[in-house]
Design an enzyme around this catalytic site. Structure first.
Site, PDB file in Angstrom:
ATOM      1  N   HIS A  47      26.722  -8.049  -9.163  1.00 59.15           N
ATOM      2  CA  HIS A  47      27.661  -8.638  -8.196  1.00 59.15           C
ATOM      3  C   HIS A  47      29.001  -7.924  -8.429  1.00 59.15           C
ATOM      4  CE1 HIS A  47      29.679 -11.336  -5.611  1.00 59.15           C
ATOM      5  NE2 HIS A  47      29.375 -12.498  -6.151  1.00 59.15           N
TER       6      HIS A  47
ATOM      7  N   ARG B  23      24.083  -9.795   0.624  1.00 65.50           N
ATOM      8  CA  ARG B  23      23.635 -10.644  -0.497  1.00 65.50           C
ATOM      9  C   ARG B  23      22.163 -10.928  -0.261  1.00 65.50           C
ATOM     10  NH1 ARG B  23      26.390 -15.850  -3.215  1.00 65.50           N
ATOM     11  NH2 ARG B  23      27.608 -14.118  -4.073  1.00 65.50           N
TER      12      ARG B  23
ATOM     13  N   LYS C 166      11.360 -16.203  11.154  1.00 60.21           N
ATOM     14  CA  LYS C 166      10.118 -15.906  11.897  1.00 60.21           C
ATOM     15  C   LYS C 166       9.379 -14.738  11.267  1.00 60.21           C
ATOM     16  CE  LYS C 166      12.699 -16.962  16.096  1.00 60.21           C
ATOM     17  NZ  LYS C 166      13.400 -16.287  17.205  1.00 60.21           N
TER      18      LYS C 166
ATOM     19  N   ARG D 110      32.264 -18.523  -1.555  1.00 54.79           N
ATOM     20  CA  ARG D 110      33.407 -17.645  -1.852  1.00 54.79           C
ATOM     21  C   ARG D 110      33.228 -16.220  -1.330  1.00 54.79           C
ATOM     22  NH1 ARG D 110      31.596 -20.730  -4.630  1.00 54.79           N
ATOM     23  NH2 ARG D 110      32.723 -22.448  -5.515  1.00 54.79           N
ATOM     24  N   THR D 111      32.086 -15.631  -1.670  1.00 52.61           N
ATOM     25  CA  THR D 111      31.901 -14.209  -1.374  1.00 52.61           C
ATOM     26  C   THR D 111      31.867 -13.967   0.126  1.00 52.61           C
ATOM     27  OG1 THR D 111      30.598 -14.138  -3.405  1.00 52.61           O
ATOM     28  CG2 THR D 111      30.488 -12.208  -1.977  1.00 52.61           C
TER      29      THR D 111
HETATM   30  N1   CP Z   1      31.058 -16.391  -7.197  1.00 54.16           N
HETATM   31  C1   CP Z   1      30.259 -16.384  -6.111  1.00 54.16           C
HETATM   32  O1   CP Z   1      29.547 -15.411  -5.843  1.00 54.16           O
HETATM   33  O2   CP Z   1      30.311 -17.525  -5.377  1.00 54.16           O
HETATM   34  P1   CP Z   1      29.511 -17.775  -4.022  1.00 54.16           P
HETATM   35  O3   CP Z   1      28.056 -17.883  -4.387  1.00 54.16           O
HETATM   36  O4   CP Z   1      30.069 -19.064  -3.470  1.00 54.16           O
HETATM   37  O5   CP Z   1      29.738 -16.608  -3.127  1.00 54.16           O
END
Ligand code: CP
Length: 331
Positions: free
Chosen positions: A134, A104, A82, A54-55
């Site tokens: 998040h 991320r 590596k 999603r993100t």
């Molecule tokens: N909610 C969320 O962060 O989903 P993803 O891990 O798929 O990005």
């Protein structure tokens, strides 16, 4: 806004500005050509060291709807395998030119490290760092609550008095942390429900009430029940005896979902463990906002990218302000 690293230090007026701007951005999705020229000539780098559906995809969609160029980087398949460091990776991407980096990372604090460094001259968005935060997930959750919970929908409004129950694996959840800070800042009352083994030690300092019974929480007729994913990948120990026992005690099963009030909404950030923290019927019911959350994520991330890249002092050459005055016209 130079970076978005956390909701803990986000002021109420800043959060509401993002939610209001996301409403403007949502209008774009309904157009024949769902694009704005606002970030034309700008480059957004998606730097993903952890898996995401999603993100990552919604940041890409958000950047493209703003006409930015997008570079997608996944650690898997890159020179990270590596042994290349975050510093060298960031400097490499910086050399190619980036106006914002969406990161991320599995390490809590990675986004802060990048933002505090001189490795890359770009705004940094934390798209999830370890078990820490998040922030865009919490913003899209707040946006969804403001849309769906009656009495909250007005532009410029917070979430005053909205009662939110957050259920499950709080210990490992960056979604829970970001939501606790943001929802409280916006005036919501947050109640946490979890087994004691899945509560963090720092909980005493959080602006929440805590319980261990989902049934008791449902009896209080909350406005929102937010289920958290059991994060098996972060569990190197046994935090509950058996998945069946977890589902029985803390899962939103069919019977509990049927007891929810008519206006209560069911949220989940995804990905879901169907049959564990949430039943398939609850996940797919009319009360569920799971897919609305995903759709709202694009609008909220458009707002965040726009504010970051056009922030006064960012030297990125686009003036700040509402989308209406900055190339918001359809092209
Ligand atoms: N909610 C969320 O962060 O989903 P993803 O891990 O798929 O990005």
């Amino acid at each position: 806004m130079r970076h978005l690293l956390s909701t803990r230090d986000l002021r109420r007026d800043e959060a509401i500005q993002i939610l209001d701007l996301a409403e403007d951005m949502a209008q774009v999705a309904g157009r024949e050509v769902p694009k704005l020229p606002a970030l034309r000539g700008k480059t957004i780098v998606n730097l993903f060291y952890e898996d995401s559906t999603r993100t990552r995809i919604s940041f890409e969609a958000a950047a493209k709807r703003l006409s930015a160029d997008v570079i997608n980087f996944s650690a898997k398949g890159s020179s990270v395998t590596k042994g290349e460091s975050l510093k060298d990776t960031a400097q490499t991407l910086g050399a190619m030119g980036a106006d914002a980096v969406v990161i991320r990372h599995g390490a809590s604090g990675a986004a802060h490290v990048l933002a505090a460094s001189d490795w890359i001259d770009a705004g940094v968005v934390n798209a999830g760092d370890g078990t820490h935060e998040h922030p865009t997930q919490a913003l899209l959750d707040a946006y969804t609550i403001r849309q769906r919970v009656s009495g909250t929908g007005a532009r410029g409004a917070g979430l005053d008095g909205v009662r939110v129950v957050i259920v499950g694996d709080v210990l490992h959840s960056r979604v829970a942390r970001s939501n606790v800070w943001l929802l409280s800042t916006l005036g919501a009352r947050v109640h946490i429900v979890a087994p004691v083994t899945l509560l963090p030690v720092e909980l005493d300092n959080w602006p929440v009430t805590v319980g261990h019974s989902l049934d008791e929480a449902i009896d209080e007729s909350p406005d929102v029940v937010m289920m958290l994913r059991i994060q098996a990948e972060r569990m190197d120990d046994s935090f509950f005896p058996h998945p069946r026992e977890y589902a029985r005690e803390w899962g939103l099963d069919d019977a509990r979902a049927a007891r929810l009030g008519g206006d209560t909404i069911v949220m989940h950030p995804g990905p879901m463990n169907r049959g564990l923290e949430i039943s398939a019927r609850a996940a797919d019911s009319v009360k569920s906002t799971v897919l609305e959350q995903v759709a709202n994520g694009v609008s909220v991330r458009m707002a965040v990218l726009y504010l970051l890249v056009t922030a006064p002092g960012s030297d990125r050459g686009v003036s700040a302000g509402s989308t209406r005055g900055t190339g918001g016209e359809q092209r």
